[in-house]
Design a protein around this motif. Structure first.
Motif, PDB file in Angstrom:
ATOM      1  N   GLY A 145      32.656  30.800 104.779  1.00 40.16           N
ATOM      2  CA  GLY A 145      33.357  30.190 104.020  1.00 40.16           C
ATOM      3  C   GLY A 145      34.132  28.410 105.362  1.00 40.16           C
ATOM      4  N   LEU A 146      32.844  28.767 106.443  1.00 40.74           N
ATOM      5  CA  LEU A 146      33.470  28.685 107.624  1.00 40.74           C
ATOM      6  C   LEU A 146      33.353  27.481 107.250  1.00 40.74           C
ATOM      7  N   TRP A 165      31.762  23.613 112.182  1.00 41.40           N
ATOM      8  CA  TRP A 165      32.873  23.255 114.022  1.00 41.40           C
ATOM      9  C   TRP A 165      33.594  24.292 113.817  1.00 41.40           C
ATOM     10  N   GLN A 166      34.007  25.346 112.585  1.00 44.31           N
ATOM     11  CA  GLN A 166      34.871  26.322 113.314  1.00 44.31           C
ATOM     12  C   GLN A 166      33.550  27.189 113.471  1.00 44.31           C
ATOM     13  N   ALA A 184      33.789  27.007 117.437  1.00 41.84           N
ATOM     14  CA  ALA A 184      34.528  26.873 117.721  1.00 41.84           C
ATOM     15  C   ALA A 184      35.911  27.470 118.218  1.00 41.84           C
ATOM     16  N   LEU A 185      34.751  29.032 117.552  1.00 41.73           N
ATOM     17  CA  LEU A 185      35.080  30.888 117.730  1.00 41.73           C
ATOM     18  C   LEU A 185      34.115  30.631 119.003  1.00 41.73           C
ATOM     19  N   LEU A 219      35.529  28.991 121.508  1.00 47.40           N
ATOM     20  CA  LEU A 219      36.932  29.080 122.119  1.00 47.40           C
ATOM     21  C   LEU A 219      37.330  30.974 122.440  1.00 47.40           C
ATOM     22  N   MET A 220      36.956  31.457 121.567  1.00 52.25           N
ATOM     23  CA  MET A 220      36.742  32.972 120.961  1.00 52.25           C
ATOM     24  C   MET A 220      35.791  33.400 122.013  1.00 52.25           C
ATOM     25  N   PHE A 221      34.897  33.442 122.749  1.00 54.05           N
ATOM     26  CA  PHE A 221      33.650  33.763 123.420  1.00 54.05           C
ATOM     27  C   PHE A 221      33.604  35.251 123.492  1.00 54.05           C
ATOM     28  N   THR A 222      33.605  35.622 122.025  1.00 56.81           N
ATOM     29  CA  THR A 222      34.135  37.659 122.416  1.00 56.81           C
ATOM     30  C   THR A 222      33.027  37.730 120.835  1.00 56.81           C
ATOM     31  N   SER A 269      35.172  40.142 117.812  1.00 56.13           N
ATOM     32  CA  SER A 269      35.942  39.973 117.206  1.00 56.13           C
ATOM     33  C   SER A 269      35.902  38.617 116.614  1.00 56.13           C
ATOM     34  N   PHE A 289      32.844  38.578 114.971  1.00 53.87           N
ATOM     35  CA  PHE A 289      32.214  39.333 113.172  1.00 53.87           C
ATOM     36  C   PHE A 289      33.250  39.351 112.510  1.00 53.87           C
ATOM     37  N   LEU A 297      36.132  38.286 112.483  1.00 54.71           N
ATOM     38  CA  LEU A 297      37.138  37.712 111.947  1.00 54.71           C
ATOM     39  C   LEU A 297      36.666  36.678 110.763  1.00 54.71           C
ATOM     40  N   ALA A 339      40.521  40.874 115.251  1.00 51.03           N
ATOM     41  CA  ALA A 339      39.590  40.073 116.065  1.00 51.03           C
ATOM     42  C   ALA A 339      40.598  40.722 117.292  1.00 51.03           C
ATOM     43  N   HIS A 351      37.837  33.397 130.762  1.00 46.72           N
ATOM     44  CA  HIS A 351      37.354  32.976 129.072  1.00 46.72           C
ATOM     45  C   HIS A 351      35.792  33.548 129.337  1.00 46.72           C
ATOM     46  N   MET A 407      42.383  27.168 107.665  1.00 50.76           N
ATOM     47  CA  MET A 407      41.353  27.680 107.762  1.00 50.76           C
ATOM     48  C   MET A 407      40.951  27.855 109.538  1.00 50.76           C
ATOM     49  N   TRP A 408      41.283  26.627 109.826  1.00 49.39           N
ATOM     50  CA  TRP A 408      41.413  25.446 111.701  1.00 49.39           C
ATOM     51  C   TRP A 408      42.783  26.695 111.650  1.00 49.39           C
ATOM     52  N   VAL A 430      41.186  30.519 112.847  1.00 49.33           N
ATOM     53  CA  VAL A 430      40.472  30.036 113.863  1.00 49.33           C
ATOM     54  C   VAL A 430      41.222  30.141 115.308  1.00 49.33           C
ATOM     55  N   ALA A 479      43.117  32.419 115.841  1.00 51.60           N
ATOM     56  CA  ALA A 479      42.255  34.386 116.641  1.00 51.60           C
ATOM     57  C   ALA A 479      42.061  33.766 118.363  1.00 51.60           C
ATOM     58  N   CYS A 480      41.716  32.083 117.611  1.00 50.25           N
ATOM     59  CA  CYS A 480      40.813  31.906 119.506  1.00 50.25           C
ATOM     60  C   CYS A 480      42.247  32.295 120.491  1.00 50.25           C
ATOM     61  N   VAL A 481      43.268  32.242 120.086  1.00 47.72           N
ATOM     62  CA  VAL A 481      44.766  31.904 121.152  1.00 47.72           C
ATOM     63  C   VAL A 481      44.853  33.344 121.814  1.00 47.72           C
ATOM     64  N   CYS A 509      42.935  36.002 121.543  1.00 45.06           N
ATOM     65  CA  CYS A 509      41.667  36.432 122.518  1.00 45.06           C
ATOM     66  C   CYS A 509      40.838  36.158 123.310  1.00 45.06           C
ATOM     67  N   TYR A 510      42.106  35.127 123.796  1.00 44.66           N
ATOM     68  CA  TYR A 510      41.906  34.532 124.973  1.00 44.66           C
ATOM     69  C   TYR A 510      42.540  35.134 126.021  1.00 44.66           C
ATOM     70  N   LYS A 526      42.064  38.281 127.197  1.00 47.24           N
ATOM     71  CA  LYS A 526      41.418  38.036 128.291  1.00 47.24           C
ATOM     72  C   LYS A 526      41.811  38.159 129.839  1.00 47.24           C
ATOM     73  N   LEU A 564      37.685  49.783 114.816  1.00 45.24           N
ATOM     74  CA  LEU A 564      37.669  49.205 113.688  1.00 45.24           C
ATOM     75  C   LEU A 564      36.667  48.911 113.436  1.00 45.24           C
TER      76      LEU A 564
END
Lengths: 262, 102
Positions: A54-55, A58-59, A62-63, A66-69, A72, A74, A76, A95, A125, B1-2, B5, B8-10, B12-13, B16, B43
């Motif tokens: 359902g993303l 762009w979303q 973005a993962l 920005l998340m790049f792991t 986590s 998968f 999410l 995640a 990062h 949803m944004w 996203v 979760a990104c923040v 995880c960063y 790190k 998990l």
């Protein structure tokens, strides 16, 4: 890549260091990009599963950007697919817990890289299974830094490119369930778990966690069973001293007990 | 949803980055190290179960996904590549459903 320069120069503050011979440089760069190619390709499956969950494109991107792991990401989208936005807190928590290991890698790579300022932010990062593995596998410090940066950049570029490909492909199909994408996600989690089951502690943790998730799934909202399953790690981790996981080893670009995504 | 996203990104960063900012002795206890190593195992194992047998309301159902995961495990025993395992799991479930079960 301009990062090759800084990776070589980063150690100038720590006494004299012989620069890497050209042949070794090429060898490390080749290893980094072959690991990047192998790992980056898996972004296709992430992109497809993300849009099935359902993303939008762009979303999903973005993962990966920005998340790049991998694990986590998968997790999410897997939990969001099952529980929708109501499961968002559990999805973010899972995640994050899966991303915790990158912080541990950072403890080692920060000493190895000696990066400061913006370069340190970038290094954080790029701190993933593969960059850490290739970095610590190199015997000489300049090669460690080169290996880390090159692998991080290679995986980042290819993982993001293949995520886009996957999400565009996934968007082309109307019914993800008919295509078996929910089962593909299950298959992805099994494949992520598999290489981590190398010790008795790990196997015991997996069995206990599976039991907790199985029992709690009908009782609590979607996403929560996975968070509860995390307790298995604490229970097993606090018992059985002596049957340790092996320490981190880079080997051929694969960390002991890591999965095949970033 | 944004919001999900980005949050979760923040998170995880920051985790790190913490590795680069926190002194090692704060987190290098033997027990906490062991728990952190086992956390992904727990998990992912939980995720496998939920993704394989949990239905829309959390009730347990046996359907095409179970067959697909069985095939995935078989392929992993044969040391198959990650992408092969994922694709095969999806294809098996699609096939089983096309035949009219699960």
């Amino acid at each position: 890549m301009t990062e090759a320069g800084p990776a070589r120069n980063a150690g100038t503050g720590k006494g004299q260091e012989t620069p890497l011979p050209a042949a070794r440089r090429r060898e490390v760069i080749r290893q980094a990009w072959s690991v990047g190619g192998a790992t980056g390709a898996y972004g296709v499956s992430f992109g497809a599963l993300a849009v099935a969950a359902g993303l939008d494109v762009w979303q999903a991107q973005a993962l990966s950007f920005l998340m790049f792991t991998g694990a986590s990401q998968f997790a999410l989208v897997g939990i969001l697919a099952a529980g929708g936005l109501a499961a968002a807190p559990a999805a973010v928590a899972t995640a994050s817990m899966l991303g915790l290991r990158n912080g541990l890698y950072g403890l080692q790579t920060s000493l190895m890289l000696g990066a400061t300022g913006l370069r340190r932010l970038a290094a954080a990062h790029l701190t993933i299974d593969e960059s850490t593995a290739v970095g610590i596998a190199q015997p000489e410090p300049p090669a460690q830094r080169l290996g880390f940066w090159q692998t991080g950049i290679a995986v980042f570029v290819l993982w993001n490119a293949s995520t886009l490909l996957g999400s565009l492909l996934g968007n082309a199909f109307a019914d993800p369930r008919q295509l078996g994408l929910d089962a593909a996600a299950a298959g992805a989690f099994v494949a992520l778990l598999w290489p981590r089951l190398r010790s008795r502690d790990a196997a015991a943790t997996a069995v206990l966690a599976a039991f907790v998730a199985l029992v709690s799934a009908p009782l609590v909202p979607a996403g929560i069973p996975v968070v509860l399953a995390a307790v298995a790690a604490v229970v097993v981790g606090l018992r059985h001293p002596g049957r340790h996981e092996r320490p981190l080893e880079g080997g051929d670009g694969i960390l002991t007990g890591s999965d095949p995504t970033p | 949803m944004w919001l999900v996203v980005v949050t979760a990104c923040v998170a995880c960063y920051l985790l790190k980055l913490a590795g680069y900012l926190v002194p090692e002795r704060v987190v290098s206890g033997e027990r906490s190290g062991r728990i952190t190593t086992l956390l992904p195992v727990a998990l992912l194992s939980g995720l496998v179960v939920v993704q394989t047998v949990a239905g829309p309301g959390g009730q347990l159902v046996v359907d095409a996904r179970v067959v697909a995961v069985g095939v995935a495990v078989g392929l992993l025993l044969l040391r198959a590549n990650f992408l092969v395992v994922v694709l095969a799991a999806g294809a098996v479930a699609a096939l089983v459903r096309a035949v009219g079960w699960g």
